[in-house]
Write an enzyme that holds these catalytic residues in place. Sequence first.
Site, PDB file in Angstrom:
ATOM      1  N   ILE A  14       0.845  -1.205   0.000  1.00  0.00           N
ATOM      2  CA  ILE A  14       0.000   0.000   0.000  1.00  0.00           C
ATOM      3  C   ILE A  14       0.876   1.248   0.000  1.00  0.00           C
ATOM      4  O   ILE A  14       0.598   2.225  -0.697  1.00  0.00           O
ATOM      5  CB  ILE A  14      -0.947  -0.010   1.220  1.00  0.00           C
ATOM      6  N   THR A 128      -6.210  -1.650  10.332  1.00  0.00           N
ATOM      7  CA  THR A 128      -6.967  -2.682   9.635  1.00  0.00           C
ATOM      8  C   THR A 128      -8.334  -2.916  10.287  1.00  0.00           C
ATOM      9  O   THR A 128      -8.507  -2.655  11.490  1.00  0.00           O
ATOM     10  CB  THR A 128      -6.160  -4.000   9.671  1.00  0.00           C
ATOM     11  N   ASP A 129      -9.262  -3.454   9.517  1.00  0.00           N
ATOM     12  CA  ASP A 129     -10.575  -3.829  10.084  1.00  0.00           C
ATOM     13  C   ASP A 129     -10.462  -5.072  10.974  1.00  0.00           C
ATOM     14  O   ASP A 129     -11.384  -5.384  11.721  1.00  0.00           O
ATOM     15  CB  ASP A 129     -11.611  -4.046   8.978  1.00  0.00           C
ATOM     16  N   GLU A 130      -9.317  -5.777  10.895  1.00  0.00           N
ATOM     17  CA  GLU A 130      -9.179  -7.023  11.652  1.00  0.00           C
ATOM     18  C   GLU A 130      -9.179  -6.786  13.163  1.00  0.00           C
ATOM     19  O   GLU A 130      -9.362  -7.720  13.937  1.00  0.00           O
ATOM     20  CB  GLU A 130      -7.909  -7.774  11.214  1.00  0.00           C
ATOM     21  N   TYR A 153      -1.329 -10.711  14.771  1.00  0.00           N
ATOM     22  CA  TYR A 153      -1.272  -9.537  13.882  1.00  0.00           C
ATOM     23  C   TYR A 153      -2.321  -8.505  14.286  1.00  0.00           C
ATOM     24  O   TYR A 153      -2.000  -7.340  14.552  1.00  0.00           O
ATOM     25  CB  TYR A 153      -1.473  -9.957  12.419  1.00  0.00           C
ATOM     26  N   SER A 156      -1.679  -6.866  17.614  1.00  0.00           N
ATOM     27  CA  SER A 156      -0.603  -5.864  17.607  1.00  0.00           C
ATOM     28  C   SER A 156      -1.081  -4.574  16.941  1.00  0.00           C
ATOM     29  O   SER A 156      -0.716  -3.474  17.364  1.00  0.00           O
ATOM     30  CB  SER A 156       0.654  -6.415  16.903  1.00  0.00           C
ATOM     31  N   LYS A 157      -1.923  -4.689  15.920  1.00  0.00           N
ATOM     32  CA  LYS A 157      -2.472  -3.481  15.284  1.00  0.00           C
ATOM     33  C   LYS A 157      -3.460  -2.791  16.240  1.00  0.00           C
ATOM     34  O   LYS A 157      -3.491  -1.565  16.335  1.00  0.00           O
ATOM     35  CB  LYS A 157      -3.177  -3.831  13.962  1.00  0.00           C
ATOM     36  N   LYS A 192       0.798 -13.123  -0.574  1.00  0.00           N
ATOM     37  CA  LYS A 192      -0.596 -12.814  -0.239  1.00  0.00           C
ATOM     38  C   LYS A 192      -1.544 -13.470  -1.256  1.00  0.00           C
ATOM     39  O   LYS A 192      -1.168 -13.722  -2.403  1.00  0.00           O
ATOM     40  CB  LYS A 192      -0.812 -11.303  -0.210  1.00  0.00           C
ATOM     41  N   ARG A 217     -14.464 -11.583   2.834  1.00  0.00           N
ATOM     42  CA  ARG A 217     -13.689 -10.349   3.013  1.00  0.00           C
ATOM     43  C   ARG A 217     -14.322  -9.262   2.148  1.00  0.00           C
ATOM     44  O   ARG A 217     -14.923  -9.547   1.116  1.00  0.00           O
ATOM     45  CB  ARG A 217     -12.211 -10.562   2.589  1.00  0.00           C
TER      46      ARG A 217
HETATM   47  P1  NAD Z   1       3.436  -4.786   3.432  1.00  0.00           P
HETATM   48  O1  NAD Z   1       3.803  -5.956   4.285  1.00  0.00           O
HETATM   49  O2  NAD Z   1       3.282  -4.980   1.966  1.00  0.00           O
HETATM   50  O3  NAD Z   1       4.478  -3.609   3.641  1.00  0.00           O
HETATM   51  C1  NAD Z   1       4.971  -3.278   4.897  1.00  0.00           C
HETATM   52  C2  NAD Z   1       6.212  -2.429   4.692  1.00  0.00           C
HETATM   53  O4  NAD Z   1       6.699  -2.056   5.996  1.00  0.00           O
HETATM   54  C3  NAD Z   1       7.358  -3.161   3.985  1.00  0.00           C
HETATM   55  O5  NAD Z   1       7.903  -2.348   2.981  1.00  0.00           O
HETATM   56  C4  NAD Z   1       8.350  -3.424   5.095  1.00  0.00           C
HETATM   57  O6  NAD Z   1       9.707  -3.451   4.650  1.00  0.00           O
HETATM   58  C5  NAD Z   1       8.092  -2.254   6.032  1.00  0.00           C
HETATM   59  N1  NAD Z   1       8.504  -2.551   7.410  1.00  0.00           N
HETATM   60  C6  NAD Z   1       8.202  -3.657   8.134  1.00  0.00           C
HETATM   61  N2  NAD Z   1       8.772  -3.581   9.348  1.00  0.00           N
HETATM   62  C7  NAD Z   1       9.421  -2.397   9.396  1.00  0.00           C
HETATM   63  C8  NAD Z   1      10.200  -1.735  10.378  1.00  0.00           C
HETATM   64  N3  NAD Z   1      10.395  -2.287  11.589  1.00  0.00           N
HETATM   65  N4  NAD Z   1      10.718  -0.529  10.104  1.00  0.00           N
HETATM   66  C9  NAD Z   1      10.514   0.050   8.891  1.00  0.00           C
HETATM   67  N5  NAD Z   1       9.805  -0.536   7.916  1.00  0.00           N
HETATM   68  C10 NAD Z   1       9.268  -1.748   8.161  1.00  0.00           C
HETATM   69  O7  NAD Z   1       2.087  -4.236   4.084  1.00  0.00           O
HETATM   70  P2  NAD Z   1       0.836  -3.532   3.387  1.00  0.00           P
HETATM   71  O8  NAD Z   1      -0.119  -4.581   2.949  1.00  0.00           O
HETATM   72  O9  NAD Z   1       1.310  -2.525   2.420  1.00  0.00           O
HETATM   73  O10 NAD Z   1       0.191  -2.807   4.640  1.00  0.00           O
HETATM   74  C11 NAD Z   1       0.602  -1.499   5.014  1.00  0.00           C
HETATM   75  C12 NAD Z   1      -0.184  -1.064   6.231  1.00  0.00           C
HETATM   76  O11 NAD Z   1      -1.568  -1.088   5.960  1.00  0.00           O
HETATM   77  C13 NAD Z   1       0.036  -1.972   7.440  1.00  0.00           C
HETATM   78  O12 NAD Z   1       0.123  -1.179   8.580  1.00  0.00           O
HETATM   79  C14 NAD Z   1      -1.218  -2.839   7.472  1.00  0.00           C
HETATM   80  O13 NAD Z   1      -1.530  -3.223   8.785  1.00  0.00           O
HETATM   81  C15 NAD Z   1      -2.253  -1.876   6.907  1.00  0.00           C
HETATM   82  N6  NAD Z   1      -3.377  -2.509   6.209  1.00  0.00           N
HETATM   83  C16 NAD Z   1      -3.150  -3.404   5.196  1.00  0.00           C
HETATM   84  C17 NAD Z   1      -4.235  -3.950   4.513  1.00  0.00           C
HETATM   85  C18 NAD Z   1      -4.048  -4.915   3.370  1.00  0.00           C
HETATM   86  O14 NAD Z   1      -5.031  -5.473   2.865  1.00  0.00           O
HETATM   87  N7  NAD Z   1      -2.831  -5.140   2.884  1.00  0.00           N
HETATM   88  C19 NAD Z   1      -5.534  -3.596   4.877  1.00  0.00           C
HETATM   89  C20 NAD Z   1      -5.724  -2.673   5.918  1.00  0.00           C
HETATM   90  C21 NAD Z   1      -4.640  -2.125   6.577  1.00  0.00           C
END
Ligand code: NAD
Length: 324
Positions: A14, A128-130, A153, A156-157, A192, A217
């Site tokens: 994202i 997240t909605d989770e 997960y 923690s969120k 994923k 979902r």
């Molecule tokens: P992702 O796993 O694709 O990307 C996470 C990024 O964070 C990676 O680039 C990783 O290198 C970086 N990262 C991880 N640990 C780190 C650290 N300690 N320090 C610095 N960088 C670090 O995740 P995503 O799917 O892009 O999700 C992004 C955010 O959106 C997350 O917070 C997730 O909880 C939230 N989210 C995701 C979804 C989904 O469907 N993917 C939905 C709702 C919310």
Amino acid sequence: MPETILITGGAGFIGSNLVHRWHRNHPQDRIQVLDKLTYAADPKQIEGLDRVELVVGDIQNLELARHLIDKNGVTKVFHLAAESHVDRSITGPAEFIQTNLGGTFAMLEAARQVWAGQQDCRFLHISTDEVYGSLGDTGKFHETMAYAPNSPYSASKAGSDHLVRAYHHTYGLNVVTTNCSNNYGPRQHPEKLIPLAITRMAKGEPIPIYGDGLNVRDWLYVEDHCAALETVMLKGVAGETYCVGGDNEQTNLALIDLLCDLVDQHLGRPQGTSRKLKTFVQDRAGHDRRYAIDATKIQAELGWKAGSGFREGVSQTVAWYLKP
Ligand code: NAD
């Protein structure tokens, strides 16, 4: 006025889509990305963009976060960096607690120390909605619902959401939180569900489906999520939370069937070829049954609405992962 914004996790799924959107829509701004480049990152996705700088570092490093916000006069933080894969949180929860809880704490603390009460600087926490747990056959998640996270997960969120709330309540930090449903689209790590299924279909390999495949979902195209993040950053009310979803409930099975048909079409194969690869596997431990979002608040108060049709979005996603 040109600004410098900080996007944590901007080399992830994202985050990288958000980097492209903000870069396109705010040509005067500089974008600083703070990312540890874990297995989930792909820095190539944000390479070659002028005004975008990648800093490789850990969000748990308070000194680094404070330095970046201070040195560059950062006025907006989009906080996306996280460990994000539920299955990995079941086999190795420690990293999730450290990054998602400890990292969010360090980012909040850095913003609080540098901004020192300046109300024109904003911290947007992407969640997240989770955190709301699992739904039965009816009802939807909404902003005032009690938290009931079920996986390491989501727990923690949930903890990180509470920290964000506390930094607003206690210190007056200008924060906003979004709780979004499942995203799909380009630039997602191949572990994923959607990229995994597409690449396996293309190779003629079995497509694993958890349990009976009837978990539901509420799928949202990642570009729509990024549009919501931009809207909330610019128009959201400090201290508020906004649920973001596409009003698009799908069972995993229905999603996989659509992907099968679109992949067959894209590769010029007879319809039905990929559906034969569906393989039911043992269910994930504690697998939440149904998620659905009531996005009335962000729609009514901020004017955001998901713009992409599901079939069209999935079709574009298939084309992106299968491009030569
Ligand atoms: P992702 O796993 O694709 O990307 C996470 C990024 O964070 C990676 O680039 C990783 O290198 C970086 N990262 C991880 N640990 C780190 C650290 N300690 N320090 C610095 N960088 C670090 O995740 P995503 O799917 O892009 O999700 C992004 C955010 O959106 C997350 O917070 C997730 O909880 C939230 N989210 C995701 C979804 C989904 O469907 N993917 C939905 C709702 C919310």
